[in-house]
Design a protein around this motif. Sequence first.
Motif, PDB file in Angstrom:
ATOM      1  N   GLU A 173      -0.160  -4.245  -0.130  1.00 58.90           N
ATOM      2  CA  GLU A 173       0.862  -3.984   0.878  1.00 58.90           C
ATOM      3  C   GLU A 173       0.341  -2.993   1.930  1.00 58.90           C
ATOM      4  O   GLU A 173       0.540  -3.185   3.135  1.00 58.90           O
ATOM      5  CB  GLU A 173       2.135  -3.418   0.221  1.00 58.90           C
ATOM      6  N   LYS A 174      -0.337  -1.957   1.470  1.00 60.64           N
ATOM      7  CA  LYS A 174      -0.872  -0.965   2.398  1.00 60.64           C
ATOM      8  C   LYS A 174      -2.010  -1.550   3.225  1.00 60.64           C
ATOM      9  O   LYS A 174      -2.156  -1.243   4.409  1.00 60.64           O
ATOM     10  CB  LYS A 174      -1.351   0.258   1.624  1.00 60.64           C
ATOM     11  N   GLU A 177      -0.425  -3.629   5.958  1.00 60.20           N
ATOM     12  CA  GLU A 177       0.247  -2.753   6.924  1.00 60.20           C
ATOM     13  C   GLU A 177      -0.760  -2.113   7.888  1.00 60.20           C
ATOM     14  O   GLU A 177      -0.552  -2.105   9.111  1.00 60.20           O
ATOM     15  CB  GLU A 177       1.007  -1.655   6.169  1.00 60.20           C
TER      16      GLU A 177
END
Length: 418
Positions: A169-170, A173
């Motif tokens: 997820e990071k 992002e």
Amino acid sequence: MFALVDCNNFYASCERVFNPNLQNKPVAILSNNDGCVISMSDEAKKIGLPFGAPIFKWEQFCKEKNITILSSNYPLYGDMSARVMSILADFSPDIEIYSIDESFLEFKGFDNYNFEEYATKIRNRILKWTGIPTCVGIAPTKGLSKVANKIARKNLKETKGVCIIDSDEKRIELLKKTAIEKVWGIGSGLQKRLKTKCCTTAYDFTQISSDWVLKELSIVGWRLQKDLQGISKIPLEELSSKKMIATTRSFENTYSDLDNIKERISTFASSCAQKLREQNSNCHVIYVFLRSNRFDKSQQYQKENRTVILSYPTDSTLTIAKAAVTAVETIFQKGVEYKKAGVIISGLVPNDNFQLNLFEHENPKHKPLMSAIDHLNRKYKADKIKLGNQDLKRTWKMKQERLSPKFTTNINEVLVVK
């Protein structure tokens, strides 16, 4: 996991370590012969001084904005870099020194480590032991660690100099926030081709067909894409011998006499030969060139070169310098004011494994002589022993009107505490 440790504004930071009066003030470092700006502090960047600015055009601007201008102090920067890299080697045995101010570390067997704390520990130790500020990016691949490092540097107050990509997820992002032109290894040519595929961010790049990337951008682009997808395909590079060694310099003034040119060429050839011996290699080919000042419109631009093929491979300063000086004699032209010269040696082979020549060979006295010269020069940390046709007082003749002292490499220039 991989880490990229990058020193912030390295040249300016080295100057600040020994001159605290420069802290929080705009500082700019110049290239060889005090030509153009090659490094600067954040304060100078905010004022609007551009990278690559020719100082003769921006001198008045720097005076008005109180920007401190300094000549490049390479002995200082090289020594400070060695200190930083030595500290990094304590944090992981797997290290790749990528440039003078940045290194990759690979963390094998660090499964239960808190990387946030470990990265902070790296930064704090380097700052405490050397005074150099750094940023650390940690991620599952080298490509992603580059992205993480840029995020840490760009948002210094929020990140405190550390950025960890430890989840998918990071990763997504941060890749969406990274413009394609900011991605490591994506040059202007690749940017144009990727933008035809509507690729404007690093995340867009990861979504393009891998088959298209492999076909259009080669295996290098494919590996980078996989790295950004979180699949490690770019390993740490092992230290290897160079396939070519070059010493080229612009002169502090133009030279139109052959004696000065020959002295410079002899010095450049000696430097190449020393580097050759350091990596236990011999050379077959010597390339020598001369250039006039291409910015001087009052005379026609001249560029000449000569290639010398040796009958046998050698690492002898005597042999290489003699061949280079003989070559430059054949290309020198009277009346031309030369501004730059260089010696490049290639056709490198290991010094213990090469084809012998039946009729010609190296003088057997050269090997022990070179070994003795190298030993003495290493012992006294300077080029104390030179050829007779070299300038005994100076190795590189450069214009350095704003040079700071060699605080860590010259005993006569160390700081005096009162």
